[in-house]
Enzyme design. Structure first.
Site, PDB file in Angstrom:
ATOM      1  N   LYS A 195       0.867  -1.179   0.000  1.00 45.70           N
ATOM      2  CA  LYS A 195       0.000   0.000   0.000  1.00 45.70           C
ATOM      3  C   LYS A 195       0.909   1.236   0.000  1.00 45.70           C
ATOM      4  O   LYS A 195       1.955   1.235   0.648  1.00 45.70           O
ATOM      5  CB  LYS A 195      -0.884  -0.035   1.253  1.00 45.70           C
ATOM      6  CG  LYS A 195      -1.934   1.081   1.315  1.00 45.70           C
ATOM      7  CD  LYS A 195      -2.812   0.927   2.574  1.00 45.70           C
ATOM      8  CE  LYS A 195      -3.882   2.016   2.668  1.00 45.70           C
ATOM      9  NZ  LYS A 195      -4.714   1.871   3.881  1.00 45.70           N
TER      10      LYS A 195
ATOM     11  N   SER B 269      -9.693   2.170   3.062  1.00 49.90           N
ATOM     12  CA  SER B 269      -8.779   2.873   2.199  1.00 49.90           C
ATOM     13  C   SER B 269      -7.831   1.986   1.404  1.00 49.90           C
ATOM     14  O   SER B 269      -7.294   2.429   0.388  1.00 49.90           O
ATOM     15  CB  SER B 269      -7.946   3.848   3.039  1.00 49.90           C
ATOM     16  OG  SER B 269      -7.115   3.143   3.942  1.00 49.90           O
TER      17      SER B 269
ATOM     18  N   SER C  92     -10.057  -0.294   7.111  1.00 55.83           N
ATOM     19  CA  SER C  92      -9.438  -0.147   5.794  1.00 55.83           C
ATOM     20  C   SER C  92      -8.784  -1.380   5.202  1.00 55.83           C
ATOM     21  O   SER C  92      -8.377  -1.366   4.047  1.00 55.83           O
ATOM     22  CB  SER C  92      -8.404   0.981   5.839  1.00 55.83           C
ATOM     23  OG  SER C  92      -9.047   2.230   5.921  1.00 55.83           O
TER      24      SER C  92
END
Lengths: 95, 484, 477
Positions: free
Chosen positions: B76, B151, B175
């Site tokens: 990420k 997210s 997330s």
């Protein structure tokens, strides 16, 4: 609506986030919607509840007092927006 | 190649059936083919990936390889990666080439896992749809009109579409788990403090926790083994013996007590989602588990508490982005205030600015007690609900999100409704508990996850349950037709 | 009508650690710009603080010395504001739960009266960086080497009612932190900074609005600045004005204070517990372990010097002026076999201190060690050299010519005690000064001193003055 122009301008100064004159009302409305969400906390009785800052009851660990870092200002300043003579530069500050 | 489990992949690498370079190239080819449409990666690092794969092949050849050596990973874009752009989905950091590695990046590098690239995300991890990224929305591989969740939406999408075998994510309010649910993959948020936060660009420090995002619970267990562990550079990192998260995978679920909170199946939960979740719980019963009713009476307090505390921490954490030492700086600032105000206003997106402002407001003079302190007290009440519930059950099961993936643009203008959709995941973050999302079926042709929450340090147990479930179901092996 | 002055001080003492409070970067003073600012100090994304162990013991030491409560559970908070020298946009400090709670410090004023000043608290925090001007047109440079240096902010109660009391308190605290070895006290380098909160009121009325005087780096200027600020406030109020709460800078050149540009909303710092740090827990065992390392404090040392060595209050005060001075003195006394504490004290307070002052050195930088000074004093006591010759010897030691014995030997300074030699000198001087001998015999006995002087001069100062005296008296009978 719980927030008005004065509050938005105040928060704008605190956070150094610009809110354009024509955007103030829109921002005030959006922020108010969120802050209205907080209202349901008010009714809850929390008199005997301790605030919880961290999920676990851990305590601070201590680091031995030794120098472990080396000078790497050139590497770090390579990504700085403005630097000269190993200093970071900002528009002149008058004291 | 991309439909193998991690264990199978590792066996084939060790047996020499293919090399890490070949495996890595395979994924790079798929990324080249599919990602333009999906927009799941912010940065792809083919040269770095191949170079690392070559080194991994040497390890495989000389016998120093571990199980994950040679298996590529996608990070990420919240994890600082030395020499690689680390944007956190923000214009603010569009020019930020991190000068160091996050702890987990270091850990996975040591094992020899080639880095494919950095995945897309909501800006500064603030969002539940990955739409707030400066780099544009990521699409859900199951339906390009739908969001992948957020997210860590990019990470979930790359796993679902087979654009990486393993991915890392972070979970502050859901997330990892919510995008895992929306994309039909497995994701686990470990106990707060199990994985070091060093080098993770902070959103809300007392909530942020990194974890694996993979196709199966077994894969997650292997990746978590490599990610977790004590790190002296993070004061909140837990100094305790690191368990082997794969150790309990094969245990029977016989006698497992599953707590099912009635509150989780009330108003607002999509009927199809409810059905998938209930069917999954029934499947657990067939495996020998027993269902007991538990109560989480304060669950509705979690969302307001979180949306005070997380933005409050964020408002302070994001003050360092001031245009002085790194990141975006506005053109021609005329004085210091102009430098600050324009750099921050131009560098941050709307949702980030909103949360900074809300957070600053909650901490400002006159509101601290009513908002911040009150929210901290509710945080304890929500956490204590779980602790009480775990007196009568081993784990709690329920939905991850009230609906399957919603449409891109559907909620982007209504923050409050977006916030409220995190109602099942947020309480877990308030408590710092571990929780898993495993694919459990489909609703409206979109994947739906089952949420399994456990007591502190019960990751191995959660992965055991997920793995046993995945032995008798095949939801986790399903892939969208066009990405097979 | 009379005015009452109320002063409280906030003292920032830099703790003597090798590394910073939250990072492993060096705290050494004077390094090249930003060479000691690591990613944590710079506030780079993803960087996290870990607390330096050394600051805890040092804080406990101060707490014990101030007879204060030790915060068994102290918490770090964030103080949020934007400034170029504050990299993270917040300062990590302790707000609600400081490491040192209420304590006290006794001060002594010039007239000998004593007063107890309350210490509200002392808390740990990180220092900010420094702004540098003139690097580039229209730009300010930022050097973050100092960012993250550990500070103890020691906050007094508003117990002082004059500039003199404020300075006495500041000096006492300055002496204390150095004795404790927790701060080097260097005011020029900013290791010990004093901010003064000054207000005036009519007796019996509530506290007036205070002004804060910042960045004054000498005790003399602190005293002057406070005096001027008191005058300014009184004049302002008497002419119908009101004092505003603000920070003022002292301008030594014009001997005035002037207002610093006030920042809008500067006071809404939005303190909240730092989520990157956990509560610091101090146990009774930790406190007891620190207590065993507690050095003798200045007041106790002074009292002991008077009692044990029979020194005057004045000598005891000078000799305990710093821990290094006191330790040096005790070493000298300990190293002289034939004890003459008064002589040791005289040498410390005069020759030794004068030489340090002249060359601008601290005790630890002295080229003459305690062993060397003790060696010289021994030669005075065994009559090898006179006090006057000793001054020569001391200066030679200071210049690096060796030990007292080496210098006496090489320069031939040993005292003349041979009766024959002295008698010859006496005879010669008396023979050359017949008139004066007559005068002496006629009753002008004070001529004796003149003869002694002449004889000493003839001996190059080396004749034993006692013997000379004795022989003269005998010869002149």
């Amino acid at each position: 609506m719980s927030l008005g122009k004065t509050e938005v301008e105040y928060i704008s100064r605190l956070t150094q986030i610009e809110v354009r004159e024509d955007a103030v009302d829109g921002v005030a409305e959006k922020l108010s919607n969120i802050i209205d969400l907080f209202a349901q906390m008010e009714a809850v009785d929390t008199q005997n509840v301790l605030p919880m800052a961290h999920p676990l009851d851990a305590v601070q660990r201590l680091r031995p007092d030794v120098v472990t870092e080396v000078d790497q200002h050139e590497k770090l300043q390579a990504i700085a927006p403005a630097a000269a003579e190993a200093h970071y530069l900002v528009p002149q500050v008058i004291e | 190649m991309h439909n193998l489990t991690i264990k199978q992949m590792s066996e084939k690498l060790h047996a020499g059936e293919f090399t890490s370079v070949q495996l890595t190239q395979h994924y790079l080819d798929r990324i080249a083919k599919y990602d333009a449409e999906l927009n799941a990666y912010i940065t792809v690092t083919p040269e770095l990936a191949i170079q690392m794969a070559e080194e991994a092949d040497k390890k495989l050849a000389d016998g120093s390889a571990e199980l994950l050596t040679g298996i590529p990973v996608a990070h990420k874009d919240i994890f600082c990666t030395d020499g690689v752009k680390t944007s956190c989905g923000s214009k603010m950091l569009d020019n930020f080439i991190a000068p160091y590695d996050a702890h987990i990046v270091t850990q996975l590098k040591k094992v020899g896992m080639p880095i494919l690239g950095k995945t897309n995300m909501d800006e500064f991890a603030m969002g539940s749809s990955s739409e707030s990224s400066y780099y544009g929305a990521t699409k859900n591989p199951w339906d390009h009109q739908a969001v992948p969740g957020g997210s860590s939406g990019g990470a979930a999408a790359v796993i679902a579409a087979g654009l990486a075998p393993l991915a890392t994510g972070t979970d502050t309010g859901g997330s990892i788990r919510q995008p895992a649910s929306f994309c039909g993959i497995t994701g686990i948020k470990p106990t707060y403090g199990a994985v070091s936060r060093f080098g993770i660009i902070a959103y809300a420090s007392s909530f942020d926790q990194a974890g694996p995002m993979t196709r199966s619970a077994e894969d997650s267990a292997w990746l978590l083994n490599a990610m977790a562990g004590f790190d002296e550079r993070d004061s909140t990192s837990l100094e305790r013996e690191k368990p082997d998260y794969t150790a309990e995978l094969e245990r029977s679920l016989d006698g497992l007590k599953i707590g099912v909170p009635a509150e989780y199946f009330g108003e607002g939960l999509d009927a199809d989602v409810a059905k998938v979740v209930k069917t999954a719980i029934a499947e657990m019963e067939k495996l020998g588990a027993e269902v007991v009713e538990v109560h989480l009476p304060n669950k509705d307090l979690a969302v307001p508490s979180y949306y005070v505390l997380a933005p409050a921490e964020a408002s302070s954490n994001l003050s360092r982005f001031d245009g002085v030492r790194f990141g975006y700086r506005c053109e021609q600032p005329k004085d210091l205030t102009d430098l600050y105000k324009r750099s921050r206003s131009e560098g941050f997106g709307e949702e980030v600015k909103r949360r900074i402002m809300v957070g600053a407001y909650a901490l400002s003079a006159g509101y601290y007690d009513a908002y911040y302190l009150k929210a901290q007290k509710l945080r304890r009440m929500v956490r204590d609900d779980f602790i009480n519930a775990f007196q009568s059950c081993d784990v709690i099961m329920g939905p991850v999100a009230p609906t399957p993936a919603f449409k891109i643009g559907e909620k982007s203008d209504d923050q409050v409704s977006m916030y409220l959709s995190d109602l099942y995941t947020i309480p877990v973050n308030l408590g710092g508990l571990p929780a898993l999302s495993v694919p459990a079926g489909f609703a409206q042709n979109l994947p739906v996850g089952l949420h399994i929450v456990g007591p502190y340090f019960s990751e191995a147990k959660l992965l055991n349950i997920g793995h046993q479930f995945q032995q008798v179901t095949d939801w986790h092996t399903k892939t969208p037709a066009q990405y097979q | 009508m009379s005015w009452e002055v109320v002063i409280g001080l906030e003292i920032h003492a830099q703790l003597t650690t090798k590394s910073k409070i939250f990072s492993g970067a060096s705290t050494a003073y004077g390094a090249a710009p930003n060479s000691q600012a690591c990613p944590i100090d710079i506030g780079m994304p993803g960087m996290l603080p870990v607390l330096n162990q050394a600051v805890i013991g040092k804080s406990i030491l101060l707490g014990l010395a101030l007879d204060a409560e030790i915060g068994k559970r102290s918490v770090f908070d964030r103080k949020n504001y934007f400034y170029p020298d504050l990299p993270k946009g917040y300062q990590t400090t302790q707000f609600e739960f400081p490491i040192v709670g209420q304590g006290k410090l006794e001060i002594e004023l010039e007239d000998g009266t004593k007063k107890v000043i309350g210490v509200t608290r002392a808390h740990l925090e990180e220092d900010a960086g420094k702004s540098v001007h003139g690097l580039e047109q229209g730009q300010t440079g930022v050097d973050l080497n100092r960012a993250g240096t550990p500070l103890l902010e020691i906050v007094s109660d508003p117990d002082m009612s004059s500039a003199k009391e404020a300075v006495a308190y500041a000096k006492k605290m300055h002496e204390l932190v150095q004795y404790l070895g927790i701060c080097d006290g260097n005011m020029q380098e900013g290791s010990f900074r004093v901010d003064s909160n000054v207000s005036v009121r009519r007796p019996g009325e509530p506290l007036g609005t205070r002004a804060e005087l910042k960045n004054i780096n000498s005790f003399r200027f602190i005293e002057k600045a406070i005096e001027i600020e008191i005058e300014r406030q009184i004049e302002l109020i008497e002419s119908g004005g009101t004092v505003v709460q603000e920070t003022r800078l002292y301008d030594a050149e014009n001997d005035t204070t002037r207002s610093m540009r006030t920042k809008e909303d500067a006071n809404d710092y939005r303190y909240f517990p730092c989520p990157d740090l956990l509560p610091v827990i101090i146990t009774d065992e930790d406190i007891e372990a620190v207590r065993t390392t507690m050095p003798e404090l200045p007041d106790a040392k002074r009292t002991r010097f008077v009692a044990e060595f029979g020194l005057s209050d004045y000598d005891a005060t000078v000799l305990t002026g710093s821990r290094a001075m006191a330790e040096f003195f005790e070493s000298v006394v300990g190293l002289t076999k034939e004890k003459d504490v008064k002589l040791c004290a005289n040498w410390m307070t005069s020759g030794f201190s004068a030489a340090l002052n002249r060359d601008g050195l601290s005790v630890t930088e002295s080229p003459v060690s305690a062993e060397m000074l003790a060696g010289m004093i021994e030669r005075i006591l065994d009559n090898s050299i006179s006090g006057k010759i000793a001054k020569q010897v001391f200066e030679a030691m200071w210049q690096g010519e060796g030990t007292a014995d080496q210098i006496i030997e090489s320069r031939g300074l040993k005292q003349i005690t041979d009766t024959g030699v002295i008698e010859a000198l006496v005879d010669e001087v008396l023979a050359n000064n017949l008139e004066q001998v007559e005068a002496y015999k006629a009753g002008q006995t004070k001529m004796l001193g003149y003869f002694v002087g002449q004889i000493m001069k003839a001996s190059g100062g080396q004749a034993n003055p006692g013997q000379v005296n004795k022989m003269l008296v005998a010869k002149l009978k």
